[in-house]
Design an enzyme around this catalytic site. Structure first.
Site, PDB file in Angstrom:
ATOM      1  N   GLU A  68       0.822  -1.206   0.000  1.00  0.00           N
ATOM      2  CA  GLU A  68       0.000   0.000   0.000  1.00  0.00           C
ATOM      3  C   GLU A  68       0.860   1.261   0.000  1.00  0.00           C
ATOM      4  O   GLU A  68       0.538   2.247  -0.663  1.00  0.00           O
ATOM      5  CB  GLU A  68      -0.937  -0.007   1.212  1.00  0.00           C
ATOM      6  N   PRO A 270       9.898 -15.605  -0.563  1.00  0.00           N
ATOM      7  CA  PRO A 270       8.679 -15.777   0.241  1.00  0.00           C
ATOM      8  C   PRO A 270       8.052 -14.440   0.602  1.00  0.00           C
ATOM      9  O   PRO A 270       8.757 -13.442   0.802  1.00  0.00           O
ATOM     10  CB  PRO A 270       9.175 -16.514   1.486  1.00  0.00           C
ATOM     11  N   ARG A 271       6.739 -14.442   0.691  1.00  0.00           N
ATOM     12  CA  ARG A 271       6.022 -13.212   1.072  1.00  0.00           C
ATOM     13  C   ARG A 271       6.401 -12.784   2.480  1.00  0.00           C
ATOM     14  O   ARG A 271       6.450 -11.609   2.789  1.00  0.00           O
ATOM     15  CB  ARG A 271       4.511 -13.463   0.973  1.00  0.00           C
ATOM     16  N   GLY A 312      12.323  -5.662   0.283  1.00  0.00           N
ATOM     17  CA  GLY A 312      12.629  -4.481  -0.523  1.00  0.00           C
ATOM     18  C   GLY A 312      13.585  -4.728  -1.665  1.00  0.00           C
ATOM     19  O   GLY A 312      14.104  -3.768  -2.244  1.00  0.00           O
ATOM     20  N   GLU A 313      13.847  -5.990  -2.014  1.00  0.00           N
ATOM     21  CA  GLU A 313      14.764  -6.287  -3.104  1.00  0.00           C
ATOM     22  C   GLU A 313      14.089  -7.053  -4.248  1.00  0.00           C
ATOM     23  O   GLU A 313      14.763  -7.741  -5.007  1.00  0.00           O
ATOM     24  CB  GLU A 313      15.970  -7.071  -2.595  1.00  0.00           C
ATOM     25  N   PRO A 338       0.700  -8.934  -9.792  1.00  0.00           N
ATOM     26  CA  PRO A 338       1.496  -9.394 -10.935  1.00  0.00           C
ATOM     27  C   PRO A 338       2.131  -8.255 -11.732  1.00  0.00           C
ATOM     28  O   PRO A 338       2.805  -8.499 -12.738  1.00  0.00           O
ATOM     29  CB  PRO A 338       0.453 -10.100 -11.807  1.00  0.00           C
ATOM     30  N   LEU A 339       1.909  -7.014 -11.312  1.00  0.00           N
ATOM     31  CA  LEU A 339       2.336  -5.880 -12.135  1.00  0.00           C
ATOM     32  C   LEU A 339       3.848  -5.684 -12.112  1.00  0.00           C
ATOM     33  O   LEU A 339       4.447  -5.299 -13.120  1.00  0.00           O
ATOM     34  CB  LEU A 339       1.619  -4.610 -11.683  1.00  0.00           C
ATOM     35  N   GLU A 340       4.486  -5.927 -10.967  1.00  0.00           N
ATOM     36  CA  GLU A 340       5.935  -5.729 -10.902  1.00  0.00           C
ATOM     37  C   GLU A 340       6.675  -6.660 -11.859  1.00  0.00           C
ATOM     38  O   GLU A 340       7.571  -6.200 -12.586  1.00  0.00           O
ATOM     39  CB  GLU A 340       6.428  -5.890  -9.465  1.00  0.00           C
TER      40      GLU A 340
END
Length: 439
Positions: A68, A270-271, A312-313, A338-340
């Site tokens: 977000e 992993p998330r 962040g990587e 899925p946009l990244e």
């Protein structure tokens, strides 16, 4: 439940929150011990400010977590260009780090106050925001009630409503209507989201598209990228990103099934990186050799898995691959963004449980940028096909770039919808005497 019953329920929620406030100090201490709170900034969660309020108009932005926060950054930058101050609250340590890295001193960051009337009251009395912009799906009753009491316009931006959340709110329709009617405006991601917010009581709804499409692709350290590319050499590489429990095991199965034919490197991100020790143990039990990013392990030719156990990587991991499976879609529900991977040149594979990103997947699939798989075996076949078929892989990558371009425009639409609330603040900011720093 009647509308009167809903009002009584919300009053009871607020009253219980006031009574329970002292108990939350122990709760935050527990979270701090787990690394989920910054001990030195715990008072912010009770509404105590740790920064001086600047003079002039100010907007309160709230973004729950990393995703977000990233989606709000383009909107925050547009509003800051109008010299309107921003206090940004988030709920996690990682999102605070993202805010510091990507926005610096452009915003004042605070941890979001607990949804307790004393904490929210204290926060609002100090910051006195002219407007509150809340990202995506954060609905906190005490906060909404306190904002309404002070007649501060509250706007839900980049708003989405998952199947599960819609079903849950629909079972409590009177309470939903009593809350959602308090929004001055809901700026929804899609037509489906917009209709759901209307059904739940929102009075003013517009559809903008997804702000995440208008964000910059995640960056990475070019030196680290070059180092890993040198270590990987000419090995084929694919990534399983934003994975949930069960999907790392599936990625290990895919790797073992293809290793003899493709000799590929598999990247698993992993998330929740705090699961990484357990994930590594599970992969090692499958007979796989694992390198971890946090250990700066070298990717020798016999390494099977690079475990991306950092936050962040994602920009690094996706630049190392041209095929990406997006998790929480084979095991778990809702899917992940899925946009990244589309922005960073990956052909996309996903399971079918993508309800939270339904419209994005529909556009990507229609363009030929994403393919859905039913199970682990089908995932293995998809990975093998794309790793070995240059024409098909490049076609999906190009289609992804086109789809992203097609979806852009949410930022412009959102700013247009916010004009009645932003423009008066911009005028007020221009009329303020300039400080020496602004000169």
């Amino acid at each position: 439940m009647s509308s009167r019953g809903a009002r009584l329920a919300l009053t009871a929620y607020r009253t219980l929150g006031i009574a329970a406030s002292p108990l939350f100090s122990a709760y935050l201490s527990y979270r701090a011990a787990k690394g989920k709170e910054l001990r030195e900034r715990r008072l912010e969660r009770f509404g105590y400010a740790s920064h001086e309020r600047p003079v002039g108009p100010l907007i309160w932005f709230h973004a729950a977590s990393v995703g977000e926060t990233n989606s709000m950054i383009p909107l925050i930058r547009e509003i800051r260009r109008l010299n309107i101050h921003i206090v940004l609250t988030t709920g996690t340590v990682t999102s605070a780090k993202v805010a510091a890295e990507r926005l610096g001193t452009d915003v004042i960051h605070q941890f979001v106050p607990l949804d307790l009337q004393p904490a929210v009251k204290r926060f609002l009395e100090y910051w006195q925001p002219d407007c509150a912009l809340i990202a995506e799906s954060e609905i906190w009753p005490a906060t909404l009630l306190e904002l309404e009491r002070r007649r501060i316009p509250q706007i839900l931006v980049n708003a989405r409503m998952s199947d599960r959340s819609f079903a849950r709110w629909s079972r409590r329709l009177s309470i939903a209507q009593a809350l959602f009617e308090k929004f001055a405006l809901v700026v929804a991601q899609s037509d489906i989201d917009g209709e759901r917010f209307r059904d739940l009581g929102a009075r003013y709804v517009m559809v903008s598209g997804n702000l995440k499409v208008d964000t910059d692709a995640p960056s990475c350290d070019p030196k680290v990228l070059a180092q890993y590319r040198q270590q990987i050499g000419d090995r084929k590489t694919w990534a399983a990103i934003s994975t949930f429990e069960g999907e790392e095991k599936a990625a290990g199965f895919v790797h073992r099934a293809l290793r003899e034919r493709d000799g590929q490197l598999t990247i698993i991100v992993p998330r929740h990186p705090e699961r990484s020790d357990a994930i590594e143990a599970e992969l090692v039990a499958q007979g796989l050799k694992v390198a971890r990013r946090t250990r700066n392990d070298i990717i020798f030719p016999d390494v099977d898995i690079l475990l991306g156990d950092t936050i962040g990587e994602m920009g690094l991991y996706l630049r190392l691959a041209e095929v990406a499976f997006v998790g929480r879609s084979l095991f778990g529900e809702g899917g992940q963004n899925p946009l990244e991977p589309a922005m960073l040149g990956c052909a996309i594979l996903s399971g079918g449980n993508v309800q939270n990103f339904r419209e994005s997947y529909q556009i990507l699939a229609r363009r030929g940028a994403a393919r859905m798989v039913r199970d682990t075996e089908m995932l293995a076949k998809g990975v093998h096909y794309l790793l070995t078929n240059d024409t098909a892989r490049r076609g999906m990558i190009e289609a992804g770039a086109s789809a992203v371009q097609e979806m852009r425009g949410a930022l412009t639409a959102t700013m247009k919808g916010l004009e009645p609330y932003i423009n008066p603040l911009a005028v007020k900011a221009r009329l303020l005497p300039k400080t020496s720093e602004e000169d």
